[in-house]
Design a protein around this motif. Structure first.
Motif, PDB file in Angstrom:
ATOM      1  N   GLU A   1      -8.464 -47.699  11.780  1.00  0.00           N
ATOM      2  CA  GLU A   1      -8.335 -48.640  12.904  1.00  0.00           C
ATOM      3  C   GLU A   1      -9.624 -48.754  13.717  1.00  0.00           C
ATOM      4  O   GLU A   1      -9.629 -49.379  14.778  1.00  0.00           O
ATOM      5  CB  GLU A   1      -7.176 -48.202  13.814  1.00  0.00           C
TER       6      GLU A   1
ATOM      7  N   GLN B   1      -3.090 -47.928  18.128  1.00  0.00           N
ATOM      8  CA  GLN B   1      -3.584 -46.815  17.297  1.00  0.00           C
ATOM      9  C   GLN B   1      -2.549 -45.717  17.080  1.00  0.00           C
ATOM     10  O   GLN B   1      -2.783 -44.802  16.296  1.00  0.00           O
ATOM     11  CB  GLN B   1      -4.893 -46.233  17.849  1.00  0.00           C
TER      12      GLN B   1
ATOM     13  N   ALA C   1      -7.103 -43.073  12.545  1.00  0.00           N
ATOM     14  CA  ALA C   1      -8.136 -43.405  13.531  1.00  0.00           C
ATOM     15  C   ALA C   1      -9.316 -44.100  12.849  1.00  0.00           C
ATOM     16  O   ALA C   1      -9.867 -45.072  13.391  1.00  0.00           O
ATOM     17  CB  ALA C   1      -8.598 -42.121  14.220  1.00  0.00           C
TER      18      ALA C   1
END
Lengths: 307, 420
Positions: free
Chosen positions: B275, B358, B272
């Protein structure tokens, strides 16, 4: 006769009986009692628990009864290399950090006392590190020491000097902890010394000047002896505090690299809460307590602070 | 006067009684970070839906173990549920701090959690591993992956996924050599303790070595396989940034997000961050791979966060009900959208998730979990990890040779476990 009747009447009119009178007579004790009970609970219970745990093997399993091992936990300390390393590191840290803090604190106090008395805002700025929570100090220094993004290596880079691993370098790690501690606690010594210098009598200095004593002689023969009680208290407080160093090490190095910054407090924490070996942790804590109390008593007697 | 004292006491008692109404029905101890945040959000949803008050106590990673162990030893019942890192399970279970969940599942008419959970995720929740009764339910599906910048690896001559540690080393060395002391091909966690151990274990396994022999009667760090693993570990250390001797996960993550380092072992919760354009300069550039092989197939370290009920809990059934709800397919999917890797097959393969960038690492992560290895299951794991962590730290810092570090660790762990 009248007075007696009147007194009897008053006593009868008062609400309550003997218990109330007893409570009123012992009001001071009753008011203090809750605080005394809480203090006793907070100090006596842990002390007794530590004393008994130090003589026992305490299992992490609450259903396993404690086993009396006598001085077994203390004997174990003699052959524990990690503990020996922690003791050595703690002694090195305490002696170097407190010496530097004392010299810097006294130097700054003399400077402010002699030359920059009126710049109060500077004094306030100097005291800021001491007022920041230790955990915030540790995190700030972690960022400063960060090898790739830290301010210190950026400075080294701009000066054309080679970047360093700082907290990651086995030869520098202890120095990084000491530097952060000196930054945080020099203001404490500075504050005490400044207060001490402000309370010095002026007459002996005037007499010394008339006798033609140099500034150095005045400092050595007057200032230091006059400041002795303040110096002793400052050193005692800092030494006792430095012996239980935890926050900086826990955040900056976790005792590494290669055990280079493992301190007694960190080791006791690990033994008690990571290995859950409460008996052994209590034994080490007890020895540390005795050494600290013994040292403090010797220090106070040696400097005749009790007088 | 006495009446005033009684009045004060009465007011204090009433205040306690009033506060008592607001006390939590269940209290959960969680770590700081995405795992704890995810469960906190779930607890809020549960409270709104069921009217049960769930108190979340959040603490840093090391303090969760400390608080839970302390509560277990004193039987305080301070926490009903503990969100545990899986290597802690033997300690908690074998010291009687955890509730055996068999009877709770029996009440539901099932032998344990359903088969939608990944098998490896369920295995860590049994004590003994994979064979004993369930003492927890998996919640966060952590297993290490190999993170690398595919474009930089390709420029360094390695197109495609690095299959072996030799592949990694060749590409990473080329990147470090060309980096001029500012960019590096590899970065690892060398900080003493849990950090360095977490990054060493996958190498140990991928060279066919392990900490113990199969029947857990001997420590096996003085083997040729372990030495081979150590040799590769130290080789990778040479091409890593200055200062890795003190690196933790944040330092490794920051080195990757800033583009300073091109590859590392890491946990999936970093995806996370990688990205997120507000935190990362490598958005869309990082590829995810299973653990590279050494002389044997690569294997990730599993590091699941699991929920267990404390034996001293006074609200065990309420705690079990919450755990069952929080680990249901619907809630695990919601948890995944909050940044926690799932533990259920149906969530790993949910097209609604896998179609989003994601979650593109989900197939790799599921593979990593399926081929993962747990840290040696031993009630004295914290002590073992400390001893190994110190010796590995010494090797990384160069104060002892790699072989001396293995020899010292062998001795220290043999002493801790009483295995000679």
């Amino acid at each position: 006769m009248v007075r007696s009747e009147s007194g009897t009447l008053t006593a009868q009119l008062r609400p309550g009986g003997g218990l109330e009178r007893w409570a009123e007579r012992h009001l001071r004790i009753l008011m203090l009692a809750p605080t005394l009970l809480i203090l006793a609970g907070l100090t006596l219970f842990p002390t007794v628990y530590m004393l008994t745990a130090a003589l026992q093997k305490v299992s992490p399993d609450p259903s396993v009864p404690r086993e009396f091992v006598g001085l077994g936990n203390f004997a174990r300390m003699l052959t524990d290399p990690e503990l020996h390393l922690a003791v050595r590191n703690t002694v090195v840290f305490t002696s170097v950090a407190v010496t530097l803090e004392f010299l810097l604190g006294l130097g700054l106090a003399l400077l402010f006392d002699k030359y920059i008395r009126r710049l109060n805002f500077l004094k306030t700025i100097l005291l800021v590190p001491m007022m920041i929570p230790p955990i915030a100090v540790a995190l700030t220094w972690k960022l400063i020491y960060q090898p790739q993004f830290g301010v210190l290596n950026e400075l080294m880079y701009r000066l054309g000097l080679p970047a360093q691993a700082w907290a990651g370098d086995v030869n520098l790690a202890m120095a990084t902890i000491i530097a952060a501690d000196v930054w945080e606690w020099t203001p404490f010594i500075f504050l005490l010394m400044l207060a001490g210098l402000a309370s010095l009598p002026s007459e002996p200095y005037e007499a010394a000047q008339v006798d033609g004593a140099s500034a150095w002689r005045q400092f050595w023969d007057l200032t230091i002896p006059f400041l002795k009680p303040v110096i002793a208290i400052a050193l005692l407080l800092r030494i006792m505090d430095a012996l239980r160093l935890f926050d900086l090490v826990f955040i900056l190095t976790v005792g590494g690299p290669a055990g280079a910054t493992e301190t007694l407090s960190l080791y006791i924490f690990k033994v008690a809460f990571t290995f859950v070996d409460i008996g052994y942790a209590a034994a080490i804590s007890l020895v540390v307590l005795f050494v600290t109390v013994g040292f403090s008593t010797w220090f106070i007697k040696r400097l005749r602070l009790a007088d | 006067m006495l009446r005033k004292l009684f009045l004060t006491l009465a007011i204090a008692t009433s205040a306690l009684a009033i506060n008592g109404v607001a006390w939590a029905d269940i209290t959960i101890l969680v770590p700081s970070g995405s795992e704890g945040d995810g469960l906190r959000a779930a607890a809020d949803d549960y409270a709104k839906m069921k009217g049960t008050k769930v108190e979340i106590v959040q603490a840093p990673y090391a303090n969760v173990f400390e608080k839970a162990a302390n509560a277990g030893q004193t039987k305080s019942g301070a926490f009903d549920i503990v969100l545990m890192d899986d290597p802690w399970i033997p300690f908690f279970a074998e010291n009687g701090h955890l509730e055996d969940l068999s009877s709770y599942f029996a009440k539901l008419g099932v032998p344990g959690p359903d088969n939608d959970f990944l098998a490896k995720s369920l295995s860590v929740c049994r004590n003994p591993y994979n064979t004993g009764p369930f003492v927890c339910i998996p919640y966060v599906g952590n297993a290490q992956m190999f993170f690398y910048d595919g474009a930089k690896f390709a420029q360094a001559g390695l197109a495609g996924t690095p299959a072996t540690w030799d592949d990694v080393y060749k590409a990473a060395k080329a990147i470090t050599d060309a980096g001029g002391g500012r960019f590096y091909g590899y970065v690892f966690r060398g900080g003493q303790g849990n950090n360095v151990v977490a990054d060493f274990m996958p190498l140990l396994w991928s060279y066919g070595a392990n900490l113990f022999n199969a029947d857990r009667t001997k420590v096996t760090l003085d083997t040729k396989e372990a030495k081979d693993a150590m040799t590769m570990f130290m080789t990778l250390r040479e091409i890593s940034p200055k200062g890795v001797e003190s690196f933790g996960p944040e330092d490794v993550g920051r080195a990757m997000t800033s583009g300073i380092a091109s590859s590392s072992i890491n946990w999936p919760n970093w995806v996370a961050t990688f990205e997120d354009p507000s935190q990362s300069q490598v958005v869309g550039k990082i590829s995810y791979a299973p653990m590279p092989a050494g002389t044997h197939a690569g294997s990730s370290e599993i590091g699941h966060w699991t929920m267990g009920i404390t034996s001293a809990s006074k609200n065990k059934q309420e705690a079990f009900d919450f755990m069952s709800w929080a680990t249901s397919p619907e809630q695990i999917k919601i948890s995944a959208t909050r940044g926690n890797p799932p533990v259920r097959f149906s969530v790993f393969t949910d097209p609604e998730l896998t179609s989003q960038p994601q979650f593109r690492h989900y197939p790799t992560l599921m593979q990593a979990i399926n081929f993962s290895t747990p840290r040696p299951r031993h009630p004295k794991w914290p002590e073992i990890e400390n001893a190994l962590g110190i010796e590995l730290s010494k090797a990384v810092a160069g104060t002892v040779t790699p072989n001396e570090a293995l020899k010292n660790a062998q001795e220290a762990i043999s002493k801790i476990t009483n295995m000679y």
